[in-house]
Design an enzyme around this catalytic site. Structure first.
Site, short mmCIF file in Angstrom:
data_model
loop_
_atom_site.label_atom_id
_atom_site.label_comp_id
_atom_site.label_asym_id
_atom_site.label_seq_id
_atom_site.Cartn_x
_atom_site.Cartn_y
_atom_site.Cartn_z
N GLU A 251 0.97 -9.43 -22.67
CA GLU A 251 0.31 -10.34 -21.73
C GLU A 251 1.31 -11.40 -21.24
O GLU A 251 2.17 -11.83 -21.99
CB GLU A 251 -0.86 -11.02 -22.45
CG GLU A 251 -1.61 -12.05 -21.62
CD GLU A 251 -2.59 -12.86 -22.45
OE1 GLU A 251 -3.60 -13.32 -21.90
OE2 GLU A 251 -2.33 -13.06 -23.67
N LYS A 311 -8.78 -8.57 -17.20
CA LYS A 311 -9.42 -9.08 -18.41
C LYS A 311 -10.88 -9.42 -18.14
O LYS A 311 -11.19 -10.21 -17.24
CB LYS A 311 -8.66 -10.30 -18.92
CG LYS A 311 -9.14 -10.82 -20.26
CD LYS A 311 -8.26 -11.99 -20.72
CE LYS A 311 -8.67 -12.49 -22.09
NZ LYS A 311 -7.83 -13.62 -22.54
N CYS A 366 -5.41 -9.90 -25.18
CA CYS A 366 -5.45 -11.12 -26.01
C CYS A 366 -6.73 -11.23 -26.83
O CYS A 366 -7.05 -10.35 -27.61
CB CYS A 366 -5.22 -12.34 -25.13
SG CYS A 366 -4.71 -13.81 -26.07
#
Length: 529
Positions: A251, A311, A366
């Site tokens: 990321e 995301k 994440c």
């Protein structure tokens, strides 16, 4: 409080996983035969003792207020759980099944509300390096939490019976044997690891600086990952590592939008050309305006960008600011977030061409790795490999990186999938379906992670059941609390009518005051309690 501190010691940082059942044991013992009000306070103290040190990383660069606010919020869930445990244990005995079910119910709420929840520091995550992690393949993270809590509550029952002189062989043997049986059964839970091998490389390029200012040098971060990928190509040419079939960047490896910036696009193209295989890049795209998107992007040699995943679960207060004007009253740190991230709408599954055929890869970005539904979705859609792209530069030299890696280890077992856990700064690792980490990196180093990971397509029992066990256990927990509460109210009504104590120690004999000395307000207060 000692129970909460024990839980903290079980999480990565110290990672003494047996302390998790000990923490549950201490919290269970403290709520025997007490009031709901006292159970709430004991749960709150235990929560603060656990979450304040466990989540200390959350305030490392933004100050104490956000860290304390998050810790207090998380502790409130344990407070209400403590109140519920006190209700089901009011008659003066440990209820192992109820305690374990209430831990699952507490984590169910904590993982979903408010703002989508924050499922960090769950009991399940303490088991990453323990034999208990095998249970994750049966009922997922919620089932794993149930097992850890059940072990702790069974230990509490043994200690309680010893302390109260219940020394008959049967009354001690049953909970002791049950504890041993639960623990030992982990070793017979199968965790298959065989599968078609895939050679993968993870690129941990490192960042110039730690903290919130790491992305002020975003070009340097991108250049680091380009250079490290070219280093991997040289290592292949020199025979130091096997030729990869997939390369994964973390990321934020390109916080310069490569779809709008020619230099960034050129750098990525050079890296893809150097290794000559598909590369998955973590990038921030300047869309949809005025927001931005935290994105996983698939590049193929000779074709460029072919697919992307946005995301789905941005982090509140870090990637978007809910109720900004309200929270500004407590801290002006809310204005550090000047641009908000969009919420992705689609589950990501990349089709990766390899030497032996197409491989389906599920990207997870994440903190999404902590959310059950987000990690399960790509597996349900056929993903044979999971990649967790993360950036831990904003948490410095703290336990956050190891805590996140532990979650990926549990996910590997839960879904029966290999996981490429790759960070800009570490801790990174290649994880096989048994939860074992290979080629693990250290914090704030540049490293090429290389290895062979088995690909699996079969679904675990946890994936077939999905969220059903969590909701069933949670519903049972709620029902047990309701039954216990109604029983307590009935016993108190009997006490008021007859002036005698309730059976099983529901009311202390000292409460048998003469009716003439008991005021209505006192009776109402007892009923509320």
């Amino acid at each position: 409080m000692l129970g909460g501190l024990s839980l903290w010691l079980a999480f990565p940082g110290t990672a003494w996983w047996p302390m998790a059942p000990v923490g549950v044991m201490l919290m269970s013992l403290s709520t025997i035969g007490t009031t709901a009000r006292r159970g709430f306070l004991l749960g709150l103290l235990g929560g603060l003792a656990c979450f304040l040190p466990t989540l200390h990383w959350s305030g490392i660069y933004v100050g104490d207020t956000p860290w304390i606010a998050l810790s207090v919020t998380e502790s409130l869930y344990l407070a209400f759980m403590g109140m519920a445990i006190a209700v089901v244990q009011r008659r003066g005995a440990v209820r192992p099944g109820a305690v374990a079910a209430l831990w699952v119910l507490q984590e169910l709420f904590r993982s979903n509300v408010p703002f989508g929840g924050f499922p960090w520091a769950r009991l399940a995550w303490t088991t990453a390096d323990s034999p208990l992690v095998r249970f994750a393949s049966i009922a997922g993270a919620p089932g794993l939490t149930f097992v850890v809590a059940l072990l702790g509550a069974l230990l509490a029952l043994v200690v309680f019976r010893l302390a109260t002189g219940q020394l008959s062989l049967l009354r001690l043997l049953v909970p002791t044997a049950a504890t041993a049986l639960v623990g030992a059964s982990a070793f017979v839970v199968p965790v298959p690891t065989e599968g078609k091998p895939l050679q993968v490389v993870g690129v941990q390029g490192n960042v110039p600086t730690t903290g919130l200012d790491f992305n002020a040098q975003r070009r340097a971060v991108l250049d680091n990952h380009v250079a490290t990928t070219k280093q991997a190509a040289r290592m292949v040419a020199d025979g130091k590592i096997a030729s990869p079939e997939l390369v994964v960047w973390p990321e934020n490896s390109s916080d310069i939008d490569p779809t709008r910036n020619a230099d960034a696009a050129t750098g990525i193209a050079q890296a893809v050309g150097a290794v000559g295989v598909p590369v998955i890049v973590g990038a921030v795209l300047q869309e949809p305006a005025p927001k931005v998107s935290n994105t996983s992007m698939l590049y193929l040699p000779g074709r460029g960008l072919v697919d992307q995943y946005v995301k789905q679960h941005p982090v509140p207060f870090a990637e978007y600011m809910p109720y900004r004007s309200f929270f500004r009253q407590f801290s002006d740190k809310v204005d550090l977030l000047t641009t908000e991230f969009a919420h992705g709408k689609q589950v990501g599954v990349f089709d990766i061409p390899t030497r032996s055929g197409t491989v389906k890869v599920g990207p997870v970005i994440c903190f999404e790795v902590a959310y059950d539904a987000v990690t399960r979705a790509p597996v349900d859609r056929g993903a044979q490999l999971l990649i967790v792209q993360t950036n831990n530069a904003t948490f410095g030299y703290t336990a956050e990186s190891e805590q996140q890696l532990a979650i990926s280890q549990v996910r590997a077992v839960e879904h029966g999938r290999s996981v490429v856990h790759i960070s800009t700064v570490g801790v990174s690792g290649l994880i096989t379906p048994d939860g074992v980490v290979h080629d693990r990196s250290e914090l704030f180093t540049r490293k090429v992670l290389a290895g062979e990971l088995p690909l699996r397509s079969a679904k675990t029992m946890a994936d077939r059941w999905g969220a059903i066990p969590e909701y069933v256990i949670g519903a049972i927990a709620g029902l047990l609390v309701l039954i216990a509460w109604r029983r307590t109210r009935g016993e108190r009504a009997t006490v008021r009518r007859t002036g005698t104590s309730a059976p099983g120690g529901g009311v202390d004999p000292s409460d048998k005051a003469d009716e003439s000395t008991t005021t209505p307000s006192q009776t109402e207060e007892e009923a509320r309690d």
